[in-house]
Motif scaffolding. Structure first.
Motif, PDB file in Angstrom:
ATOM      1  N   PRO A   1      43.411  43.821  56.064  1.00 21.52           N
ATOM      2  CA  PRO A   1      42.536  45.245  57.053  1.00 21.52           C
ATOM      3  C   PRO A   1      41.915  45.509  56.993  1.00 21.52           C
ATOM      4  N   PHE A   2      40.235  45.713  57.877  1.00 22.78           N
ATOM      5  CA  PHE A   2      38.973  46.357  57.953  1.00 22.78           C
ATOM      6  C   PHE A   2      38.971  48.020  58.839  1.00 22.78           C
ATOM      7  N   ARG A   3      39.123  49.042  58.316  1.00 20.39           N
ATOM      8  CA  ARG A   3      38.180  49.725  59.936  1.00 20.39           C
ATOM      9  C   ARG A   3      37.141  50.176  59.741  1.00 20.39           C
ATOM     10  N   LYS A   4      36.073  49.738  60.179  1.00 23.91           N
ATOM     11  CA  LYS A   4      34.950  50.496  60.004  1.00 23.91           C
ATOM     12  C   LYS A   4      34.066  49.895  58.440  1.00 23.91           C
ATOM     13  N   GLY A   5      33.927  49.252  58.519  1.00 25.25           N
ATOM     14  CA  GLY A   5      33.456  48.377  57.530  1.00 25.25           C
ATOM     15  C   GLY A   5      34.118  48.658  55.867  1.00 25.25           C
ATOM     16  N   ARG A   6      35.166  49.059  56.221  1.00 29.14           N
ATOM     17  CA  ARG A   6      35.939  49.955  55.005  1.00 29.14           C
ATOM     18  C   ARG A   6      37.866  49.047  54.606  1.00 29.14           C
ATOM     19  N   PRO A   7      37.389  47.897  53.625  1.00 24.25           N
ATOM     20  CA  PRO A   7      38.427  47.094  53.416  1.00 24.25           C
ATOM     21  C   PRO A   7      40.001  48.363  53.437  1.00 24.25           C
ATOM     22  N   LEU A   8      41.548  47.689  53.315  1.00 23.01           N
ATOM     23  CA  LEU A   8      42.561  48.740  52.791  1.00 23.01           C
ATOM     24  C   LEU A   8      42.768  48.729  51.471  1.00 23.01           C
ATOM     25  N   ALA A   9      43.143  49.722  50.610  1.00 21.97           N
ATOM     26  CA  ALA A   9      42.986  49.815  48.940  1.00 21.97           C
ATOM     27  C   ALA A   9      44.492  50.600  48.823  1.00 21.97           C
ATOM     28  N   SER A  10      44.732  50.040  47.888  1.00 24.05           N
ATOM     29  CA  SER A  10      45.797  51.010  47.453  1.00 24.05           C
ATOM     30  C   SER A  10      45.692  51.345  45.832  1.00 24.05           C
ATOM     31  N   SER A  11      46.048  52.149  45.657  1.00 29.74           N
ATOM     32  CA  SER A  11      45.591  52.631  43.824  1.00 29.74           C
ATOM     33  C   SER A  11      46.986  53.255  42.878  1.00 29.74           C
ATOM     34  N   SER A  12      46.593  53.202  41.840  1.00 30.19           N
ATOM     35  CA  SER A  12      47.297  52.948  40.841  1.00 30.19           C
ATOM     36  C   SER A  12      47.031  53.293  39.390  1.00 30.19           C
ATOM     37  N   ILE A  13      48.187  53.453  38.066  1.00 33.99           N
ATOM     38  CA  ILE A  13      47.628  54.381  37.502  1.00 33.99           C
ATOM     39  C   ILE A  13      48.082  53.180  35.969  1.00 33.99           C
TER      40      ILE A  13
END
Length: 338
Positions: A101-113
């Motif tokens: 999914p994209f919202r206003k040109g921004r992709p959906l993402a997640s982060s991890s350590i």
């Protein structure tokens, strides 16, 4: 301070000038070290940001289950199925579908350590791929029915039997907290670019996928109507092209490519480089010069013209370095296209 976007700008063109009326890198920033590192980066860089998409290197043939046409037919079957009211099995030889999914040109993402202890902890990000049923479910909670025409084919991985799609959910604000509960968020592409370890081929590949997806979705948003007759356009070939809905027109429309040059003007004799800035830039942010290639222009002519228009500088030798895609909007400050 030289921002990362400015460093990336070095990758396309080098041009030289003997004029002294320039805005140069400050000597207080150890100019020799700064310029040397920029030049070394551009010469030794094996990959560009948003280039080298790993899921579109080869388009499968039409009869292949992973091809755009076959995957699209399978997609329609999946979307018609309601797991609560039917027990029908998925279509034969149906690949796995993943949606970004994209919202206003921004992709959906997640982060991890990653790391074994606090000192070695390194944050890393990943694209927020979700399954087709989850995507349908999330949008359903917002009162939106997911249709095949809202999804855009991105590519596939034969080894994993997976087809990848993108969807624009800019109009669904209620989706943000829903995905936030799943530890996802929508992130600006430039932020992801800066946060990416350029030596990590997997992360660079995901950046390229996100760039490709944004460019396609942006084109879909800008090509809603036929430029010939003004009627609405409809997606074709799983979103890889559009066609006018007017039966007497039926004009085919393909994603546009805007050729842009971006260059670093250098004064070799005095070991200096020319940078510029716009009034909207944050303090101490500078960029290389850039501009569109006009019809009938060669790359070198565009470099010379844009440098003169932007800074009043006539350049000498123009040296081509390389090309790369840039998934921004259609403006000379935000986009380079391959």
């Amino acid at each position: 301070m030289v921002n990362r976007a400015a460093m990336l700008s070095v990758s396309l063109f080098f041009s030289s000038s003997s004029s002294s009326h320039l805005l140069f890198l400050s000597k207080t920033l150890t100019k020799r070290t700064c310029f040397s590192s920029l030049a070394t980066m551009s010469i030794n860089l094996n990959a560009h940001a948003f280039a080298g998409n790993p899921i579109r290197s080869k388009t499968p043939k039409a009869h292949d289950p992973l091809s755009p046409s076959s995957a699209f037919q399978s997609l329609k079957t999946h979307l018609l199925q309601n797991p609560e009211t039917t027990s029908l099995p998925p279509p034969p030889k149906s690949p796995l579908f993943k949606v970004l999914p994209f919202r206003k040109g921004r992709p959906l993402a997640s982060s991890s350590i990653t790391g074994n202890n606090d000192d070695d902890d390194v944050p890393s990000w990943h694209l927020g791929w979700i399954s087709l049923p989850d995507c349908k479910n999330f949008l359903g909670k917002c009162g939106v029915d997911l249709t095949e025409d809202s999804l855009v084919y991105l590519g596939s991985k034969v080894e994993d039997d997976v087809v990848y799609w993108a969807v624009d959910v800019s109009g669904e604000s209620r989706l943000v907290p829903e995905l936030g509960d799943k530890q996802f968020c929508f992130v600006e592409l430039r932020t992801l670019m800066v946060a990416t370890d350029w030596s990590d081929s997997i992360a660079m590949g995901e950046l390229a996928i996100a760039g490709h997806a944004r460019a396609l979705l942006e084109w879909h948003n800008l090509s809603r109507f036929c430029g010939h007759c003004g009627e609405k356009t409809i997606p074709k070939e799983a979103g890889r092209r559009k066609q006018c809905s007017n039966e007497s027109c039926k004009k085919r429309i393909y994603p546009r490519v805007d050729p842009v040059v971006i260059m670093l003007v250098i004064d070799r004799e005095n070991d200096r480089a020319l940078l510029g800035r716009q009034s909207r830039f944050v303090p101490r942010m500078w960029s290389c010069l850039a501009g569109f290639i006009e019809p009938g222009e060669s790359l070198e002519e565009a470099v010379r013209r844009e440098t003169y228009e932007e800074a009043g500088i006539e350049v000498g030798e123009v040296v081509y370095h390389s090309s790369q895609p840039w998934p921004g909007k259609h403006s000379s400050n935000d986009c380079f296209e391959e």
